[in-house]
Design a protein around this motif. Structure first.
Motif, short mmCIF file in Angstrom:
data_model
loop_
_atom_site.label_atom_id
_atom_site.label_comp_id
_atom_site.label_asym_id
_atom_site.label_seq_id
_atom_site.Cartn_x
_atom_site.Cartn_y
_atom_site.Cartn_z
N ARG A 122 0.82 -1.22 0.00
CA ARG A 122 0.00 0.00 0.00
C ARG A 122 0.85 1.26 0.00
N THR A 125 1.23 3.32 -3.39
CA THR A 125 0.24 4.32 -3.80
C THR A 125 0.19 5.51 -2.85
N THR A 128 3.62 8.95 -3.56
CA THR A 128 3.73 9.13 -5.00
C THR A 128 5.18 9.47 -5.39
N ASP A 166 -3.38 9.48 5.68
CA ASP A 166 -4.18 8.44 5.03
C ASP A 166 -5.21 7.85 5.99
N ASN A 260 -4.09 16.68 -10.21
CA ASN A 260 -2.91 15.83 -10.19
C ASN A 260 -1.63 16.60 -9.89
N SER A 263 -0.36 15.65 -6.12
CA SER A 263 -0.08 14.29 -5.70
C SER A 263 0.61 13.47 -6.79
N GLY A 265 1.17 10.45 -9.60
CA GLY A 265 1.00 9.00 -9.53
C GLY A 265 2.24 8.32 -9.01
N SER A 266 2.15 7.01 -8.94
CA SER A 266 3.27 6.20 -8.45
C SER A 266 3.65 5.17 -9.50
N SER A 268 5.96 1.78 -10.60
CA SER A 268 6.40 0.58 -9.89
C SER A 268 7.28 -0.28 -10.80
N GLY A 278 7.82 0.35 -5.45
CA GLY A 278 7.86 1.72 -5.94
C GLY A 278 9.03 2.41 -5.31
#
Length: 284
Positions: A122, A125, A128, A166, A260, A263, A265-266, A268, A278
């Motif tokens: 987890r 995600t 990022t 989170d 966006n 934050s 994206g991530s 991997s 990641g």
């Protein structure tokens, strides 16, 4: 004496339940103590003192136990021919430094002169690419200046803040939520003693009291006999006034937003063991 027997039985039952609760609490504490005994700081490059290592170990245990994701730190002076990413990913996988939920590991690679943050589960995600890039940028000057403890402490603060946000926790002070644009240098802030707070409070109260006294003395006047004493002669002149509505005009400006931008994206990749990771790094 049926009533007396009922009282005795009730007391015995209450005592039994109390003892059972105490036993379960002790059992849970023992389990946590076992978990807390696992090493999470691996300073092979000898960058930290024993005191600093112990302090970071406690911090890592607290974050790991609170949020269910293993957070660890590794330093090395010999990457064995691997890149920083490969070394970090493999070390996490080979040493089981992860839970089913996820994990974060920071590598300070003195061989390649690179700091790298590896994520799994987890955490991929949650953290990022942009967040990791900004965090490594923040730590790089400390590593260049040999302030290793400060950089490592900032890493654990970063993890704690991301996980807390989170979890929807409203955290303040030392646990302020992580913002992409900035993370304050907390190396000294986290060591503020309680006496400092007390002194600041006393000084604040004295200053407030002095201000109130000055205001009170300034506006203090003799007791009025009637309402007219509050009005200066000839100062009150009431005239008729009228507001007349003419029209209304509204201007609307569209404010564009990029969801966006903060934050991102991530990305991997797969490690040597085939696990998905990641992360990101930066030279120093």
């Amino acid at each position: 004496m049926p009533v007396g027997r009922d009282v005795v039985l009730t007391k015995k039952l209450t005592g039994f339940l109390t003892a059972l609760v105490c036993f379960l609490v002790a059992l849970s504490a023992t389990s946590l103590a076992r978990a807390a005994g696992e090493d999470l700081i691996f300073d092979y490059a000898h960058l930290l003192s024993d005191t600093e290592t112990a302090d970071l170990q406690r911090y890592a245990e607290t974050v790991s136990q609170t949020y269910g994701m293993t957070v660890s730190l590794v330093t090395t002076a010999d990457a064995a021919g691997k890149s920083a990413m490969e070394f970090a990913d493999d070390y996490m996988d080979d040493n089981n430094l992860f839970t089913e939920t996820g994990a974060v590991l920071m590598l300070v690679d003195m061989d390649n002169r690179e700091v790298y943050i590896s994520t799994r589960g987890r955490a991929i995600t949650l953290m990022t690419d942009r967040m990791i890039d900004e965090q490594t940028e923040l730590m790089a000057p400390h590593l260049t200046g040999a302030a290793y403890y400060t950089a490592c402490e900032q890493f654990f603060f970063f993890c704690e803040s991301v996980f807390a946000k989170d979890a929807g926790q409203s955290v303040t002070g030392d646990n302020a939520p992580y913002e992409h644009e900035k993370i304050l240098d907390i190396a000294g802030a986290r060591r503020i003693k309680a006496i400092h707070v007390v002194v600041a409070l006393i000084v604040g109260l004295v200053a407030a009291g002095a201000s109130l006294l000055v205001v009170f003395q300034r506006y203090k006047r003799p007791k009025a006999l009637n309402a007219g004493d509050y009005i200066s002669g000839g100062s009150f002149d009431l005239k008729m006034a009228e507001d007349q509505f003419v029209s209304t005009h509204t201007t609307r400006v569209r404010i564009s937003s990029d969801n966006n931008s903060s934050s991102g994206g991530s990305s991997s990749h797969s490690s040597g063991s085939g696990a998905s990771h990641g992360g990101g790094g930066r030279r120093f």
